[in-house]
Design a protein around this motif. Structure first.
Motif, PDB file in Angstrom:
ATOM      1  N   ALA A 214       0.826  -1.211   0.000  1.00 31.85           N
ATOM      2  CA  ALA A 214       0.000   0.000   0.000  1.00 31.85           C
ATOM      3  C   ALA A 214       0.859   1.261   0.000  1.00 31.85           C
ATOM      4  N   ILE A 215       1.885   1.290   0.825  1.00 31.62           N
ATOM      5  CA  ILE A 215       2.675   2.532   0.880  1.00 31.62           C
ATOM      6  C   ILE A 215       3.470   2.748  -0.404  1.00 31.62           C
ATOM      7  N   THR A 216       3.944   1.675  -1.027  1.00 31.82           N
ATOM      8  CA  THR A 216       4.660   1.861  -2.285  1.00 31.82           C
ATOM      9  C   THR A 216       3.692   2.265  -3.395  1.00 31.82           C
ATOM     10  N   ALA A 217       2.473   1.745  -3.376  1.00 30.50           N
ATOM     11  CA  ALA A 217       1.473   2.152  -4.367  1.00 30.50           C
ATOM     12  C   ALA A 217       1.095   3.626  -4.198  1.00 30.50           C
ATOM     13  N   MET A 218       1.184   4.131  -2.966  1.00 27.02           N
ATOM     14  CA  MET A 218       0.904   5.546  -2.723  1.00 27.02           C
ATOM     15  C   MET A 218       2.100   6.429  -3.061  1.00 27.02           C
ATOM     16  N   GLY A 219       3.223   5.811  -3.443  1.00 23.22           N
ATOM     17  CA  GLY A 219       4.394   6.585  -3.838  1.00 23.22           C
ATOM     18  C   GLY A 219       5.454   6.753  -2.767  1.00 23.22           C
ATOM     19  N   TYR A 220       5.268   6.110  -1.629  1.00 22.39           N
ATOM     20  CA  TYR A 220       6.276   6.184  -0.567  1.00 22.39           C
ATOM     21  C   TYR A 220       7.302   5.074  -0.776  1.00 22.39           C
ATOM     22  N   SER A 221       8.481   5.250  -0.209  1.00 20.56           N
ATOM     23  CA  SER A 221       9.519   4.229  -0.350  1.00 20.56           C
ATOM     24  C   SER A 221       9.200   3.023   0.532  1.00 20.56           C
ATOM     25  N   SER A 222       9.797   1.913   0.158  1.00 18.40           N
ATOM     26  CA  SER A 222       9.549   0.651   0.847  1.00 18.40           C
ATOM     27  C   SER A 222      10.681   0.357   1.831  1.00 18.40           C
ATOM     28  N   PRO A 223      10.330  -0.038   3.052  1.00 17.17           N
ATOM     29  CA  PRO A 223      11.396  -0.452   3.974  1.00 17.17           C
ATOM     30  C   PRO A 223      11.942  -1.812   3.562  1.00 17.17           C
ATOM     31  N   GLU A 224      13.191  -2.056   3.887  1.00 21.34           N
ATOM     32  CA  GLU A 224      13.809  -3.350   3.608  1.00 21.34           C
ATOM     33  C   GLU A 224      13.758  -4.160   4.893  1.00 21.34           C
TER      34      GLU A 224
END
Length: 169
Positions: free
Chosen positions: A143-153
């Motif tokens: 969801a956060i990557t779809a909203m344009g935020y970076s993804s945690p590893e």
């Protein structure tokens, strides 16, 4: 690696990944944090609350031999910063609990949410608790990557690499 060591690693990972996810999402505005993004529990906030409900439910089953009846979509912690604090604390209970086991039972007996008795393999059911957390953290990351935020590893190997670096310095 024996079953207990494996479960201890999963418990450490569970808390580590939960903490890293919360650190990563702290800058997301409330509007996006609470937005219905089509997740099973609608929003990031709803999914995090579900994780806390499930965490407590399973901990009660394993550590207290008690199966509370709860609503899996309850908002048990409406305050975002308090949710972070409580979720990280609750996820940290597993390592202590597993360390306290003198031996690992073969089965976990509990009552399901529908009132049926279950008698499942202990190790696999406890592994499910950690897998369940991974599943929903993955939904939040999608969801956060779809909203344009970076993804945690937050893959398990990243925790293992961090532990290895700490042990070699």
């Amino acid at each position: 690696m024996d079953a207990k060591e494996h479960l201890l690693t999963l418990a450490r990972y569970h808390q580590w990944a939960t903490g890293h996810l919360f650190l990563h999402i702290q800058g997301i505005p409330d509007e996006d944090y609470k937005k219905d993004f089509g997740l099973f529990f609608k929003s990031i906030h709803g999914t995090l609350n579900h994780l806390l409900v499930a965490e407590r439910l399973w901990y009660n089953r394993f550590a207290e031999n008690f199966s509370p009846v709860v609503s899996l979509d309850s908002e048990v912690e409406p305050d975002r910063s308090r949710l972070k604090e409580v979720a990280i604390k609750e996820s940290g209970k597993w390592e202590t609990f597993i360390k306290s086991l003198k031996e690992i039972p073969d089965k976990l007996e509990y009552s399901t949410m529908r009132g049926f008795q279950a008698n499942l393999p202990y190790v696999l059911t406890l592994a499910h608790v950690f897998n369940h957390g991974t599943h929903h953290r993955g939904q939040i990351i999608a969801a956060i990557t779809a909203m344009g935020y970076s993804s945690p590893e937050i893959d398990l190997v990243y925790m293992l690499q961090a532990e290895e670096r700490m042990n070699t310095t």
